[in-house]
Design an enzyme around this catalytic site. Structure first.
Site, short mmCIF file in Angstrom:
data_model
loop_
_atom_site.label_atom_id
_atom_site.label_comp_id
_atom_site.label_asym_id
_atom_site.label_seq_id
_atom_site.Cartn_x
_atom_site.Cartn_y
_atom_site.Cartn_z
N GLN A 174 0.34 -0.90 -0.32
CA GLN A 174 0.22 0.07 0.24
C GLN A 174 0.81 1.44 0.09
O GLN A 174 1.03 2.11 1.18
CB GLN A 174 -0.43 0.11 1.26
CG GLN A 174 -1.61 1.26 1.38
CD GLN A 174 -3.16 0.74 0.61
OE1 GLN A 174 -3.37 0.17 0.94
NE2 GLN A 174 -3.74 1.64 -0.36
N PHE A 175 1.30 1.55 -1.23
CA PHE A 175 2.70 2.91 -1.31
C PHE A 175 1.64 4.11 -0.44
O PHE A 175 2.55 5.16 -0.78
CB PHE A 175 3.17 2.95 -2.71
CG PHE A 175 1.87 3.42 -3.72
CD1 PHE A 175 2.16 5.20 -4.24
CD2 PHE A 175 0.96 3.06 -4.57
CE1 PHE A 175 1.41 5.36 -4.59
CE2 PHE A 175 0.30 3.80 -5.10
CZ PHE A 175 0.28 5.15 -5.62
N THR A 176 0.31 4.09 -0.90
CA THR A 176 -0.58 5.14 -0.42
C THR A 176 -0.26 5.62 0.96
O THR A 176 -0.65 7.23 1.42
CB THR A 176 -1.78 5.43 -1.10
OG1 THR A 176 -2.87 4.33 -0.59
CG2 THR A 176 -1.61 4.80 -2.14
#
Length: 153
Positions: free
Chosen positions: A78-80
């Site tokens: 989950q890069f966000t």
């Protein structure tokens, strides 16, 4: 490295229309790898997560770990989680790790968790369009960050 850990009664992930992972009781973990994160950060974070005592014992107190309850983990990249929202209204993801290195660290974190728990580790697909479903038990959600081998939160 940032992780959002949710205690769940069940969770699943579909990537590009295909079910790639599902669990019953355990943790659904969103994991974001930042620039500068290391193997040591993966090790320390996996160790901390595997020892969290956030499951209820017979008295209703949160005294049990994932191993105590025989739980599983579903880990989603989950890069966000690395969004910087300080300026303006559009998040910047400049602090997220390079995709190749972030994927390596994601896989390493998953492997370290698999070494530390008695249950199984299910995964999403790095970089894929995913739909995650879960039943948050409690709800109980914890955010952790590890930087330079130190748990910060």
């Amino acid at each position: 490295m940032k992780a959002v850990i949710q205690r769940v009664t069940n969770a699943s992930v579909v990537a590009d229309g295909v079910l790639t992972g599902e669990i019953g009781t355990g943790f659904m973990i969103l994991l974001g790898a930042a620039q500068g994160d290391t193997d040591t950060d993966c090790e320390k974070l996996a160790d901390k997560v595997s020892k969290l005592r956030i499951f209820a014992d017979g008295s209703g107190k949160t005294n049990l770990s994932i191993n105590d309850v025989g739980g599983d983990m579903l880990i989603i990249s989950q890069f966000t989680l690395l969004a910087d929202c300080h300026h303006g209204n559009r998040p910047s993801f400049i602090g997220a790790g390079d995709p190749g290195e972030a994927n390596r660290l994601y896989e390493l974190f998953c492997a370290k968790c698999a070494e530390k728990i008695n249950g199984r580790v299910a995964k999403g697909v790095f970089g894929a369009d995913m739909q995650v479903a879960l039943t948050n038990d409690g709800p109980f959600t914890i955010c952790l960050e590890c930087r330079n081998g130190e748990i910060l939160v």
